[in-house]
Design a protein around this motif. Sequence first.
Motif, PDB file in Angstrom:
ATOM      1  N   LEU A   8      29.088  38.466  57.031  1.00 19.60           N
ATOM      2  CA  LEU A   8      28.873  37.312  57.919  1.00 19.60           C
ATOM      3  C   LEU A   8      27.595  36.540  57.602  1.00 19.60           C
ATOM      4  O   LEU A   8      27.402  35.438  58.116  1.00 19.60           O
ATOM      5  CB  LEU A   8      28.851  37.759  59.385  1.00 19.60           C
ATOM      6  N   VAL A   9      26.732  37.094  56.764  1.00 14.89           N
ATOM      7  CA  VAL A   9      25.458  36.414  56.473  1.00 14.89           C
ATOM      8  C   VAL A   9      25.666  34.976  55.967  1.00 14.89           C
ATOM      9  O   VAL A   9      25.052  34.044  56.494  1.00 14.89           O
ATOM     10  CB  VAL A   9      24.571  37.242  55.515  1.00 14.89           C
ATOM     11  N   PRO A  10      26.541  34.758  54.972  1.00 13.20           N
ATOM     12  CA  PRO A  10      26.734  33.368  54.537  1.00 13.20           C
ATOM     13  C   PRO A  10      27.257  32.460  55.654  1.00 13.20           C
ATOM     14  O   PRO A  10      26.893  31.281  55.720  1.00 13.20           O
ATOM     15  CB  PRO A  10      27.772  33.479  53.414  1.00 13.20           C
ATOM     16  N   VAL A  11      28.078  33.013  56.554  1.00 13.11           N
ATOM     17  CA  VAL A  11      28.613  32.200  57.651  1.00 13.11           C
ATOM     18  C   VAL A  11      27.485  31.825  58.622  1.00 13.11           C
ATOM     19  O   VAL A  11      27.390  30.676  59.065  1.00 13.11           O
ATOM     20  CB  VAL A  11      29.732  32.970  58.406  1.00 13.11           C
ATOM     21  N   VAL A  12      26.626  32.799  58.922  1.00 16.78           N
ATOM     22  CA  VAL A  12      25.492  32.519  59.816  1.00 16.78           C
ATOM     23  C   VAL A  12      24.582  31.463  59.191  1.00 16.78           C
ATOM     24  O   VAL A  12      24.147  30.518  59.865  1.00 16.78           O
ATOM     25  CB  VAL A  12      24.699  33.813  60.108  1.00 16.78           C
ATOM     26  N   LEU A  13      24.330  31.609  57.891  1.00 16.69           N
ATOM     27  CA  LEU A  13      23.473  30.624  57.221  1.00 16.69           C
ATOM     28  C   LEU A  13      24.128  29.246  57.237  1.00 16.69           C
ATOM     29  O   LEU A  13      23.460  28.230  57.463  1.00 16.69           O
ATOM     30  CB  LEU A  13      23.179  31.061  55.773  1.00 16.69           C
ATOM     31  N   GLY A  14      25.437  29.212  57.000  1.00 14.78           N
ATOM     32  CA  GLY A  14      26.175  27.946  57.045  1.00 14.78           C
ATOM     33  C   GLY A  14      26.066  27.303  58.419  1.00 14.78           C
ATOM     34  O   GLY A  14      25.810  26.105  58.547  1.00 14.78           O
ATOM     35  N   LYS A  15      26.233  28.120  59.432  1.00 16.56           N
ATOM     36  CA  LYS A  15      26.149  27.626  60.809  1.00 16.56           C
ATOM     37  C   LYS A  15      24.752  27.079  61.103  1.00 16.56           C
ATOM     38  O   LYS A  15      24.606  26.001  61.676  1.00 16.56           O
ATOM     39  CB  LYS A  15      26.495  28.776  61.759  1.00 16.56           C
ATOM     40  N   LEU A  16      23.733  27.816  60.683  1.00 14.61           N
ATOM     41  CA  LEU A  16      22.360  27.348  60.926  1.00 14.61           C
ATOM     42  C   LEU A  16      22.093  26.046  60.181  1.00 14.61           C
ATOM     43  O   LEU A  16      21.490  25.118  60.717  1.00 14.61           O
ATOM     44  CB  LEU A  16      21.346  28.421  60.519  1.00 14.61           C
ATOM     45  N   TRP A  17      22.556  25.976  58.943  1.00 12.31           N
ATOM     46  CA  TRP A  17      22.374  24.744  58.172  1.00 12.31           C
ATOM     47  C   TRP A  17      23.033  23.574  58.901  1.00 12.31           C
ATOM     48  O   TRP A  17      22.477  22.475  58.988  1.00 12.31           O
ATOM     49  CB  TRP A  17      22.988  24.903  56.769  1.00 12.31           C
ATOM     50  N   SER A  18      24.206  23.833  59.440  1.00  9.26           N
ATOM     51  CA  SER A  18      24.985  22.743  60.025  1.00  9.26           C
ATOM     52  C   SER A  18      24.335  22.176  61.295  1.00  9.26           C
ATOM     53  O   SER A  18      24.640  21.059  61.688  1.00  9.26           O
ATOM     54  CB  SER A  18      26.416  23.203  60.317  1.00  9.26           C
ATOM     55  N   VAL A  19      23.464  22.952  61.930  1.00  8.17           N
ATOM     56  CA  VAL A  19      22.852  22.443  63.179  1.00  8.17           C
ATOM     57  C   VAL A  19      21.349  22.203  63.045  1.00  8.17           C
ATOM     58  O   VAL A  19      20.669  21.937  64.041  1.00  8.17           O
ATOM     59  CB  VAL A  19      23.100  23.420  64.364  1.00  8.17           C
ATOM     60  N   ILE A  20      20.848  22.260  61.819  1.00 10.59           N
ATOM     61  CA  ILE A  20      19.385  22.228  61.663  1.00 10.59           C
ATOM     62  C   ILE A  20      18.722  20.977  62.247  1.00 10.59           C
ATOM     63  O   ILE A  20      17.597  21.066  62.761  1.00 10.59           O
ATOM     64  CB  ILE A  20      18.969  22.490  60.202  1.00 10.59           C
ATOM     65  N   PRO A  21      19.384  19.801  62.261  1.00  6.40           N
ATOM     66  CA  PRO A  21      18.702  18.648  62.862  1.00  6.40           C
ATOM     67  C   PRO A  21      18.304  18.900  64.314  1.00  6.40           C
ATOM     68  O   PRO A  21      17.319  18.350  64.806  1.00  6.40           O
ATOM     69  CB  PRO A  21      19.746  17.528  62.786  1.00  6.40           C
ATOM     70  N   LYS A  22      19.085  19.754  64.980  1.00  7.89           N
ATOM     71  CA  LYS A  22      18.800  20.058  66.393  1.00  7.89           C
ATOM     72  C   LYS A  22      17.447  20.728  66.580  1.00  7.89           C
ATOM     73  O   LYS A  22      16.849  20.651  67.650  1.00  7.89           O
ATOM     74  CB  LYS A  22      19.875  21.003  66.942  1.00  7.89           C
ATOM     75  N   LEU A  23      17.007  21.377  65.521  1.00  7.94           N
ATOM     76  CA  LEU A  23      15.716  22.058  65.596  1.00  7.94           C
ATOM     77  C   LEU A  23      14.584  21.038  65.713  1.00  7.94           C
ATOM     78  O   LEU A  23      13.514  21.342  66.234  1.00  7.94           O
ATOM     79  CB  LEU A  23      15.544  22.911  64.333  1.00  7.94           C
TER      80      LEU A  23
END
Length: 438
Positions: free
Chosen positions: A110-125
């Motif tokens: 699941l690590v690549p999926v978690v990283l993908g998910k984080l990348w996809s929402v990074i502007p929110k940070l």
Amino acid sequence: MLTTVRARVAAGNEWVAAHPPPGPFPAGFWRSPIRGPWLTSVFGAILLVGIPVMFLTGLLSYLAYNPWLPGNDGRHASGVLTFIPFHWPASPSWGYRVTQGLHVTLGVVLVPVVLGKLWSVIPKLFTWPPAKSPAQAVERLSLFLLVGGAMLTFATGLLNIQYWYRFPGSFYVLHFYAAWIFVASAAAHVALKIPVMRAALRERRLRDELRTDLAHTEPEQHTPDGLVSARPAAPTISRRGALGLVGAGSLTALVMVGPQTVGGPVSRLGLLSPRGGYDTGDGPNDFQVNTTADEARITPALVGGLWRLEILGGANPVALDREDLLAMEQHEADLAIACVEGWSSGRQTWRGVRLRDLAALSGVDGPGSVYVESLQDGGAFGRGRLAGNQIRAGDSLLALQVNGAELSLDHGFPARIIVPNNPGVRNTKWVTRMTFEA
Ligand SMILES: Nc1nc2c(c(=O)[nH]1)N[C@H]1C(S)=C(S)[C@@H](COP(=O)(O)O)O[C@H]1N2
Ligand SMILES: [Mo]
């Protein structure tokens, strides 16, 4: 008076909103045209299935140690969940191997999926202003717990299976509590976002996206406060490409880490796991060793003629040497060791004395538990308590031999515990004392 203060605060807020700090804060800084609710929702949907499985198998792993037995939960001693009146069963013998193999393998996959998910929402940070309302401030704080909890859970888990204990405090405590924070904040996050996710997934069909190449990749509709960039750049990867990249990462992780749960020659395929990727040889004792005798400071002198097994707690305490043990009724069991780290020894044929026969010999009937101690000094390894049902199970042994040979020093000579469906660490090697309790 009050109205002028309000007006001033409002004007101040407006000014702040219009003056984001430099760097990633201004709207339009993040320009990937594939970033948007659909891609985030696809990753989210995968995690929505995967994370509960990880959480449940993780809890099972915790329960497999029988934390309700005195001393077994010593490292965080908090009593969380110890109230559950649940005795970890001794069958099926492969249960822990499957649940823990799944836990560890899925964690890596699941690590690549978690990283993908984080990348996809990074502007929110980096949204500016940091919070437009107290409610939004609370929401952002909860996201901080979600992301922080996830990172800590995954990082400690990954470091643990690589034997890289460079974190402050005990792995067990960090991983356990981080997981609770992660899962609790994830549950809140899911409750809030499920309508958005369902709408986003209905908007575009997966099948269509998988047929869309780079040239036809278009951004989703921009909305204020949404994930879609205000000024999207030209695409450099399609959504199909991004999903393929993550999928390939997960598949690689599966192939590199999964085989260690099988044990035996198959483990050699697992090039990225410390308990895979190499040959342990092919003699009767040549299967995976956890702590070697050297590492545990077990010398031949300690296990020589002076070695005795003390059996305490009953009306008839005894000290047996190895000859005494070999003279008792011997029983054979085909069992695999399954470690919390996700690897397995594969099935081996163990031979020795049944634990229930040792209890009976020392005058204990119906033991409720047994505290097992090894020759190894200090630390959490080499001691632990087994429950009554584990003692009674017919295949629970104090093993003296394996695969037709004497136990090797590394596998626990003169005698070791082997109990079906038991987490590896409770299969104590170099046993020197067993104290039964009613
Ligand atoms: N005394 C002692 N027993 C021990 C250990 C240890 O470090 N010391 N390691 C445990 C762990 S964590 C595992 S997974 C198994 C591994 O057994 P093996 O080395 O025979 O494969 O032994 C268990 N028994
Ligand atoms: Mo282990």
